[in-house]
Design a protein around this motif. Structure first.
Motif, PDB file in Angstrom:
ATOM      1  N   THR A 157       0.852  -1.188   0.000  1.00 24.33           N
ATOM      2  CA  THR A 157       0.000   0.000   0.000  1.00 24.33           C
ATOM      3  C   THR A 157       0.885   1.233   0.000  1.00 24.33           C
ATOM      4  OG1 THR A 157      -1.670  -1.230   1.253  1.00 24.33           O
ATOM      5  CG2 THR A 157      -1.909   1.152   1.193  1.00 24.33           C
ATOM      6  N   LEU A 158       0.786   2.018  -1.085  1.00 24.00           N
ATOM      7  CA  LEU A 158       1.674   3.170  -1.258  1.00 24.00           C
ATOM      8  C   LEU A 158       0.873   4.412  -1.598  1.00 24.00           C
ATOM      9  CD1 LEU A 158       2.978   0.479  -2.970  1.00 24.00           C
ATOM     10  CD2 LEU A 158       4.942   1.901  -2.554  1.00 24.00           C
ATOM     11  N   ALA A 159       1.208   5.509  -0.959  1.00 24.24           N
ATOM     12  CA  ALA A 159       0.546   6.788  -1.227  1.00 24.24           C
ATOM     13  C   ALA A 159       1.444   7.628  -2.129  1.00 24.24           C
ATOM     14  CB  ALA A 159       0.258   7.533   0.072  1.00 24.24           C
ATOM     15  N   LEU A 160       0.840   8.239  -3.141  1.00 21.21           N
ATOM     16  CA  LEU A 160       1.544   9.152  -4.025  1.00 21.21           C
ATOM     17  C   LEU A 160       0.757  10.446  -4.065  1.00 21.21           C
ATOM     18  CD1 LEU A 160       2.098   6.066  -5.370  1.00 21.21           C
ATOM     19  CD2 LEU A 160       3.593   7.499  -6.707  1.00 21.21           C
ATOM     20  N   TYR A 161       0.919  11.231  -5.093  1.00 23.88           N
ATOM     21  CA  TYR A 161       0.219  12.504  -5.241  1.00 23.88           C
ATOM     22  C   TYR A 161       0.104  12.787  -6.723  1.00 23.88           C
ATOM     23  CZ  TYR A 161       4.952  14.193  -6.080  1.00 23.88           C
ATOM     24  OH  TYR A 161       6.208  14.365  -6.589  1.00 23.88           O
ATOM     25  N   LEU A 162      -0.699  13.762  -7.090  1.00 24.97           N
ATOM     26  CA  LEU A 162      -0.764  14.229  -8.469  1.00 24.97           C
ATOM     27  C   LEU A 162       0.011  15.538  -8.536  1.00 24.97           C
ATOM     28  CD1 LEU A 162      -4.487  13.430  -9.361  1.00 24.97           C
ATOM     29  CD2 LEU A 162      -2.434  12.086  -9.866  1.00 24.97           C
ATOM     30  N   ALA A 163       0.881  15.645  -9.528  1.00 20.51           N
ATOM     31  CA  ALA A 163       1.773  16.802  -9.618  1.00 20.51           C
ATOM     32  C   ALA A 163       1.012  18.097  -9.830  1.00 20.51           C
ATOM     33  CB  ALA A 163       2.764  16.594 -10.758  1.00 20.51           C
ATOM     34  N   ASN A 164       1.571  19.156  -9.258  1.00 23.99           N
ATOM     35  CA  ASN A 164       1.009  20.494  -9.352  1.00 23.99           C
ATOM     36  C   ASN A 164       2.163  21.493  -9.341  1.00 23.99           C
ATOM     37  OD1 ASN A 164      -1.254  22.450  -9.111  1.00 23.99           O
ATOM     38  ND2 ASN A 164      -0.322  22.865  -7.134  1.00 23.99           N
ATOM     39  N   ASP A 165       2.052  22.540 -10.096  1.00 22.63           N
ATOM     40  CA  ASP A 165       3.000  23.657 -10.023  1.00 22.63           C
ATOM     41  C   ASP A 165       4.454  23.240 -10.256  1.00 22.63           C
ATOM     42  OD1 ASP A 165       3.731  26.366  -9.602  1.00 22.63           O
ATOM     43  OD2 ASP A 165       4.153  25.959  -7.492  1.00 22.63           O
ATOM     44  N   GLY A 166       4.690  22.369 -11.236  1.00 23.53           N
ATOM     45  CA  GLY A 166       6.050  21.985 -11.571  1.00 23.53           C
ATOM     46  C   GLY A 166       6.667  20.914 -10.703  1.00 23.53           C
ATOM     47  N   GLU A 167       5.884  20.341  -9.775  1.00 19.92           N
ATOM     48  CA  GLU A 167       6.404  19.248  -8.951  1.00 19.92           C
ATOM     49  C   GLU A 167       6.814  18.089  -9.852  1.00 19.92           C
ATOM     50  OE1 GLU A 167       3.576  19.888  -5.013  1.00 19.92           O
ATOM     51  OE2 GLU A 167       2.893  18.551  -6.606  1.00 19.92           O
ATOM     52  N   LEU A 168       7.740  17.276  -9.376  1.00 17.16           N
ATOM     53  CA  LEU A 168       8.108  16.070 -10.100  1.00 17.16           C
ATOM     54  C   LEU A 168       6.853  15.215 -10.239  1.00 17.16           C
ATOM     55  CD1 LEU A 168      10.610  14.442 -11.246  1.00 17.16           C
ATOM     56  CD2 LEU A 168      10.300  13.075  -9.200  1.00 17.16           C
ATOM     57  N   ASP A 169       6.511  14.852 -11.450  1.00 18.35           N
ATOM     58  CA  ASP A 169       5.274  14.118 -11.722  1.00 18.35           C
ATOM     59  C   ASP A 169       5.448  12.634 -11.400  1.00 18.35           C
ATOM     60  OD1 ASP A 169       2.872  13.136 -12.621  1.00 18.35           O
ATOM     61  OD2 ASP A 169       3.056  13.977 -14.636  1.00 18.35           O
ATOM     62  N   PRO A 170       4.715  12.112 -10.417  1.00 15.01           N
ATOM     63  CA  PRO A 170       4.842  10.702 -10.071  1.00 15.01           C
ATOM     64  C   PRO A 170       3.966   9.780 -10.927  1.00 15.01           C
ATOM     65  CG  PRO A 170       3.384  11.746  -8.527  1.00 15.01           C
ATOM     66  CD  PRO A 170       3.872  12.828  -9.471  1.00 15.01           C
ATOM     67  N   GLN A 171       3.324  10.313 -11.969  1.00 14.35           N
ATOM     68  CA  GLN A 171       2.400   9.488 -12.754  1.00 14.35           C
ATOM     69  C   GLN A 171       3.048   8.215 -13.316  1.00 14.35           C
ATOM     70  OE1 GLN A 171      -1.057  10.428 -13.034  1.00 14.35           O
ATOM     71  NE2 GLN A 171      -1.151   8.261 -13.557  1.00 14.35           N
ATOM     72  N   PRO A 172       4.269   8.272 -13.891  1.00 14.53           N
ATOM     73  CA  PRO A 172       4.863   7.016 -14.358  1.00 14.53           C
ATOM     74  C   PRO A 172       5.076   5.996 -13.226  1.00 14.53           C
ATOM     75  CG  PRO A 172       6.026   8.880 -15.326  1.00 14.53           C
ATOM     76  CD  PRO A 172       5.087   9.434 -14.274  1.00 14.53           C
ATOM     77  N   LEU A 173       5.441   6.474 -12.050  1.00 13.50           N
ATOM     78  CA  LEU A 173       5.603   5.586 -10.893  1.00 13.50           C
ATOM     79  C   LEU A 173       4.253   5.053 -10.449  1.00 13.50           C
ATOM     80  CD1 LEU A 173       7.288   4.309  -8.641  1.00 13.50           C
ATOM     81  CD2 LEU A 173       7.135   6.495  -7.399  1.00 13.50           C
ATOM     82  N   LEU A 174       3.268   5.913 -10.380  1.00 17.17           N
ATOM     83  CA  LEU A 174       1.913   5.515  -9.996  1.00 17.17           C
ATOM     84  C   LEU A 174       1.409   4.427 -10.934  1.00 17.17           C
ATOM     85  CD1 LEU A 174      -0.851   7.998  -8.986  1.00 17.17           C
ATOM     86  CD2 LEU A 174      -1.363   6.111 -10.474  1.00 17.17           C
ATOM     87  N   ASP A 175       1.583   4.620 -12.241  1.00 18.73           N
ATOM     88  CA  ASP A 175       1.113   3.638 -13.231  1.00 18.73           C
ATOM     89  C   ASP A 175       1.828   2.302 -13.065  1.00 18.73           C
ATOM     90  OD1 ASP A 175      -0.635   5.521 -14.304  1.00 18.73           O
ATOM     91  OD2 ASP A 175       0.714   6.069 -15.941  1.00 18.73           O
ATOM     92  N   ALA A 176       3.149   2.359 -12.835  1.00 20.69           N
ATOM     93  CA  ALA A 176       3.921   1.127 -12.679  1.00 20.69           C
ATOM     94  C   ALA A 176       3.503   0.363 -11.423  1.00 20.69           C
ATOM     95  CB  ALA A 176       5.412   1.446 -12.635  1.00 20.69           C
ATOM     96  N   LEU A 177       3.303   1.075 -10.325  1.00 17.42           N
ATOM     97  CA  LEU A 177       2.901   0.429  -9.078  1.00 17.42           C
ATOM     98  C   LEU A 177       1.502  -0.173  -9.198  1.00 17.42           C
ATOM     99  CD1 LEU A 177       4.279   3.058  -6.541  1.00 17.42           C
ATOM    100  CD2 LEU A 177       5.196   0.760  -6.981  1.00 17.42           C
ATOM    101  N   ALA A 178       0.584   0.582  -9.778  1.00 16.41           N
ATOM    102  CA  ALA A 178      -0.777   0.064  -9.976  1.00 16.41           C
ATOM    103  C   ALA A 178      -0.747  -1.148 -10.900  1.00 16.41           C
ATOM    104  CB  ALA A 178      -1.684   1.161 -10.533  1.00 16.41           C
ATOM    105  N   GLY A 179       0.068  -1.077 -11.946  1.00 22.28           N
ATOM    106  CA  GLY A 179       0.187  -2.191 -12.889  1.00 22.28           C
ATOM    107  C   GLY A 179       0.783  -3.437 -12.251  1.00 22.28           C
ATOM    108  N   ALA A 180       1.557  -3.256 -11.180  1.00 21.36           N
ATOM    109  CA  ALA A 180       2.163  -4.380 -10.467  1.00 21.36           C
ATOM    110  C   ALA A 180       1.230  -4.932  -9.381  1.00 21.36           C
ATOM    111  CB  ALA A 180       3.492  -3.946  -9.847  1.00 21.36           C
TER     112      ALA A 180
END
Length: 190
Positions: A45-68
């Motif tokens: 169980t892992l918590a991430l965030y959605l990027a805002n205001d130039g933050e490093l976008d965790p979407q590729p990590l989020l997708d990989a974790l969900a896919g796993a």
């Protein structure tokens, strides 16, 4: 520069200077770095965030974790406890709403809320970090308050350009054990 707001301005300028292509490359590189963390091996169980205001976008990590098959959570502003976050299970493709700060978040559904104590790893955004693992956020204290009693692993995600030599530290600031950037993993004593 030792003023927290001055450092925030500096770091936000650094990350906003990155082109969309650089942002995309950074997001993918940081995801690869994070996926190599041995600490994720047993995490479910892992918590991430959605990027805002130039933050490093965790979407590729989020997708990989969900896919796993991992349970992925996203933060939602707590509706009854000001200044706190709830963490909700995320499903790909679900509709997002904008919170009062204009940040996308899942529609609140209490059936999907996961207690902070049940989260194995929290990936947190940050505005700046320093050589000792201190994290400087946006200034609202949402993560500080929400994770004050959390005993699990908190990992910062950031662009390399957000590193500052030494941040001013407040009494509530807890240094991070790990910060993942596109260029590598920075480990600190906790």
């Amino acid at each position: 520069m030792t003023d927290r707001n001055g450092i925030r301005r500096w770091a936000r300028q650094q990350r906003s200077a990155l082109s969309p292509t650089e942002q995309d490359q950074a997001a993918k590189a940081a995801a690869q770095q994070a996926l190599g963390l041995t600490e994720l091996a047993g995490a479910t169980t892992l918590a991430l965030y959605l990027a805002n205001d130039g933050e490093l976008d965790p979407q590729p990590l989020l997708d990989a974790l969900a896919g796993a098959g991992k349970t992925v959570l996203l933060p939602v502003l707590h509706p009854f406890v000001p200044g706190h976050l709830l963490f909700m299970r995320y499903q790909r493709g679900e509709a997002m709403t904008l919170n009062r700060f204009g940040i996308p978040e899942p529609q609140l559904d209490v059936r999907k809320v996961v207690p902070v104590s049940d989260i194995d790893v929290v990936f947190t955004p940050l505005v700046a970090f320093d050589d000792a693992g201190h994290r400087l956020g946006m200034g609202g204290g949402f993560y500080d308050r929400s994770l004050a009693s959390y005993q699990g692993l908190v990992v910062g995600l950031a662009h390399d350009c957000q590193q500052h030599p030494a941040l001013p530290v407040a009494s509530w600031d807890k240094p991070l054990s790990l910060i993942v950037t596109p260029k590598g993993i920075k480990r600190f004593r906790s």
